[in-house]
Design an enzyme around this catalytic site. Structure first.
Site, PDB file in Angstrom:
ATOM      1  N   GLU A  60     -39.214  29.874 -31.246  1.00 46.05           N
ATOM      2  CA  GLU A  60     -38.973  31.293 -31.539  1.00 46.05           C
ATOM      3  C   GLU A  60     -40.144  32.153 -31.082  1.00 46.05           C
ATOM      4  O   GLU A  60     -39.959  33.292 -30.632  1.00 46.05           O
ATOM      5  CB  GLU A  60     -38.704  31.476 -33.037  1.00 46.05           C
ATOM      6  CG  GLU A  60     -37.325  30.948 -33.449  1.00 46.05           C
ATOM      7  CD  GLU A  60     -37.029  31.144 -34.924  1.00 46.05           C
ATOM      8  OE1 GLU A  60     -36.073  31.866 -35.254  1.00 46.05           O
ATOM      9  OE2 GLU A  60     -37.763  30.569 -35.751  1.00 46.05           O
TER      10      GLU A  60
ATOM     11  N   GLU B  53     -33.117  23.633 -36.642  1.00 44.72           N
ATOM     12  CA  GLU B  53     -33.110  24.004 -38.059  1.00 44.72           C
ATOM     13  C   GLU B  53     -31.888  23.518 -38.828  1.00 44.72           C
ATOM     14  O   GLU B  53     -31.974  23.206 -40.021  1.00 44.72           O
ATOM     15  CB  GLU B  53     -33.243  25.526 -38.205  1.00 44.72           C
ATOM     16  CG  GLU B  53     -34.638  26.071 -37.979  1.00 44.72           C
ATOM     17  CD  GLU B  53     -34.959  26.333 -36.522  1.00 44.72           C
ATOM     18  OE1 GLU B  53     -35.988  26.955 -36.234  1.00 44.72           O
ATOM     19  OE2 GLU B  53     -34.177  25.898 -35.641  1.00 44.72           O
TER      20      GLU B  53
END
Length: 700
Positions: free
Chosen positions: A106, A126
């Site tokens: 990210e 995730e």
């Protein structure tokens, strides 16, 4: 500026920020705050025109700091950092090597340019921890690569190579040379005349049909059954198509925080963190391990051959001993065939196959195992046979060699007693197929030396196993609990259920396969042979079920014979319910005077799962397992317990021990105390209002 984990330096007009937080540069609070401060310093430094973010060590930022998983979120939060990177008025280049995963990727997505080494991998895994990307991953990745590729990466949670990332637009450049040099060169290009930072968040999301999301949801429900995070991730990606970036980021964060607080995420965190927790054995952290340079495996059958492969795969030379040439040749041929299959799949090179095969030395001679550091016995599961083998090993093995037995049930202390070196004897219970299954139950006795325990635990990690240290008892942790489930599954057949109903109920609970389909896959003769060998342990007057005996006596040994609890079409492994088995079961019930009844799925699950939980409580109280996490890691990694339930004892805690106790007491009244007497620990924890995982005092 420099912090404990961030180094700030200038290469001319380029600020180079280096994250140095071993072992994997995880995004701890110090890393987040240090990077944020460094970005702000670079913004304020008039001599700086562009920024490079890189990492020391073997990898870029590999994700969150697991030590913070169950703590309240601490400022600065990752979205603040990624937004600061994207909003920077000076170009920011991310230099990726090793793995850039989760929050690390990210950060890269928020940067204005991404350079990666050829060997780098990127991903947003995730969902595997029950959450979704929470710092812009679901909003920025679709803008870079499009919705279909973003769905594949985020919903599946798998990492991709740098080459694949470049092809879809997730990275801008792949380099084979020095990464830092390439990143600085890229930064200098970005400050050329007329060039401004390309902010990912300002890019449009290429429109897609609504059916793309419908198809993704249907696929997730089919492939990731029971998991909630993949469906929530799809909703977050859909928000990127429907909302401006700021609103999309806000929606993503709301969904992330909801998932983070969910029971399923807590269970998946336990399944993940437990893998490292079981390696931290109380009292062994300071004990030195012995060197293991050469090993021997006794027995070249399915189990022994698989164990030999484990050692060869880890680069450890192994002597493979058999009793006759035919068995030895058959064992070596099976090992070679296993490796050739890996080469055919493309997961192993031909050269590597030959290198590993050369590490395996077949022999018929006892003297060839005399000077190794560890001997693993993998012969027939019979105490008399094992005693004979260990007496021979005691006579020839060098002093200080570790003698390990691969027994699944037998008393390791009794095996050790036929040697003059019980301190060097330990159980190493591999699971079949040994070269595939991750679990290794290391079994201690009261006389096993601490350095031997430290050695086999360390060795387990080197072999790529999740090694769990357990005590000696009938079946240790895994098979002792499995026996409870197996017994109840057989009793359920007697009382009114059929194999397909029991299997379906447990698959719906989350197991990949039901117990009867598993039996057919493994071969029913294995359990039958073990049942016969243990017949002397059955107590007169205590309920027993001989349905397995009846099935095997018909020659139905499972898939390998085309029939077991189910029947199988040639070349097809799909279990097909068989009327012959139904007739056999019904006739059995009639002979025993059992009136068959309708049994609902809830009772099936409770009797199969709660019986294991009750036994797990006894195992804890006896000290066979030191901690609840040890029990749970055994069942998660060796028996297919659903990871999203966290393990049998974690699941019991989430369900409520009061509910487990009440059901156990009910079945005790219904079926008698032989198998259903509630564990004293279970009663004690309910009385105190505690859970298994709150119990920290170990038995004396």
């Amino acid at each position: 500026m420099a912090s404990a984990v961030i180094n700030y330096r200038r290469d001319g007009e380029i600020a180079v920020l280096t994250v140095d937080h071993p072992p994997v540069n995880a995004l701890s609070r110090d890393v987040r705050s240090g990077l944020l401060e460094a970005i702000r310093q670079a913004e304020e430094d008039a001599a700086v025109r562009a920024v490079v973010i890189r990492c020391a060590g073997r990898t870029f930022i590999a994700g969150a700091d697991v030590s913070e998983f169950d703590l309240p979120p601490q400022e600065p939060h990752l979205p603040e950092l990624t937004q600061a990177i994207e909003n920077a008025c000076k170009p920011v280049v991310a230099a990726l090597h090793g793995t850039a995963l989760g929050g690390g990727f990210e950060i890269a997505l928020a940067s204005h340019y991404r350079v990666a080494t050829v060997a780098a991998k990127v991903g947003l895994p995730e969902v595997k921890l029950g959450v979704i990307p929470g710092a812009g991953g679901t909003q920025r990745l679709p803008r870079l690569v499009g919705v279909p590729d973003a769905l594949r990466m985020i919903v599946g949670g798998e990492s991709i190579t740098a080459k694949q990332a470049f092809e879809i637009g997730a990275v801008d450049e792949v380099v084979d040379g020095d990464l830092e040099t390439a990143a600085i060169a890229a930064a200098r290009r970005l400050i050329g005349p007329g060039v401004s930072p390309r902010r990912t968040g300002s890019l449009p999301v290429a429109p897609v049909a609504a059916a793309v999301f419908d198809d993704a949801r249907n696929a997730a429900r089919a492939r990731q059954r029971h998991l909630q995070a993949p469906l929530v991730a799809i909703d977050a990606i859909a928000a990127a198509c429907e909302l401006p970036l700021e609103e999309g980021l806000r929606r993503e964060r709301e969904l992330f925080l909801e998932r983070r607080a969910s029971p399923q995420a807590a269970a998946l965190r336990n399944a993940f963190l437990g893998q490292s927790e079981v390696a931290k054995v109380p009292g062994l952290s300071e004990v030195p391990a012995r060197d293991i340079a050469r090993v021997a495996v006794l027995g070249g059958g399915t189990m022994g051959g698989g164990i030999a492969i484990c050692f060869a795969n880890a680069g450890i030379p192994v002597v493979l001993k058999e009793v006759d040439a035919t068995a030895l040749e058959r064992g070596v041929a099976t090992i070679r065939k296993n490796y050739q299959a890996s080469v055919a799949r493309g997961t192993l090179s031909e050269d590597e196959m030959h290198r590993r095969l050369e590490l395996i030395r077949p022999t018929l001679a006892w003297q060839d195992v005399a000077d190794v550091d560890l001997i693993v016995e993998a012969v027939f599961e019979d105490m008399a046979v094992k005693r004979e083998v260990f007496e021979q090993l005691d006579a020839i093995a060098r002093p200080g060699a570790i003698l390990a037995t691969n027994t699944s049930y037998l008393d390791v202390a009794e095996i050790a007693s036929c040697t003059r070196r019980p301190q060097d004897v330990v159980g190493m219970h591999f699971f079949s197929p040994a070269n595939v299954m991750r679990l290794l139950e290391n079994v201690r006795t009261e006389r096993t030396a601490p350095e031997v325990l430290a050695t086999v635990m360390k060795l387990g990690r080197k072999l790529g196993k999740i090694a769990v240290l357990v005590g000696g008892c009938d079946g240790f942790v895994g098979n002792r609990m499995l026996a409870q489930r197996t017994r109840e599954a057989w009793f359920l057949l007697e009382e009114g259920a059929l194999p397909q109903q029991v299997d379906a109920a447990l698959v719906d609970f989350g197991f990949p396969m039901g117990p009867f389909a598993v039996g057919d896959l493994a071969g029913l003769d294995i359990g039958w042979r073990n049942r016969k060998a243990r017949a002397h342990l059955r107590k007169p007057g205590v309920r027993d079920c001989d349905l397995l005996d009846q099935v095997c006596e018909l020659g139905r040994l499972g898939q390998k014979t085309g029939a077991g609890w189910y029947r199988y079409e040639p070349g097809n492994r799909t279990p097909i319910p068989d009327v012959a088995i139904e007739e056999l079961i019904v006739a059995h019930s009639q002979r025993k005077g059992i009136v068959r009844r309708v049994i609902d799925d809830r009772e099936i699950v409770e009797r199969c799962v709660f019986s294991m939980i009750n036994e797990g409580a006894k195992i804890l109280a006896e000290g066979v397992a030191a901690r609840p996490v040890d029990v749970d890691m055994v069942w998660l990694n060796g028996y297919g317990f659903p990871s999203w339930r966290g393990g049998p004892l974690f699941y019991a805690d989430q369900l409520g021990l009061q509910e487990v106790l009440a059901a156990t007491e009910n079945y005790c009244r219904q079926f008698g105390p032989d198998f259903w007497t509630p564990a004293s620990l279970l009663r004690e924890l309910v009385a105190k209002g505690q859970t298994f995982y709150q119990r920290t005092v170990l038995p004396a």
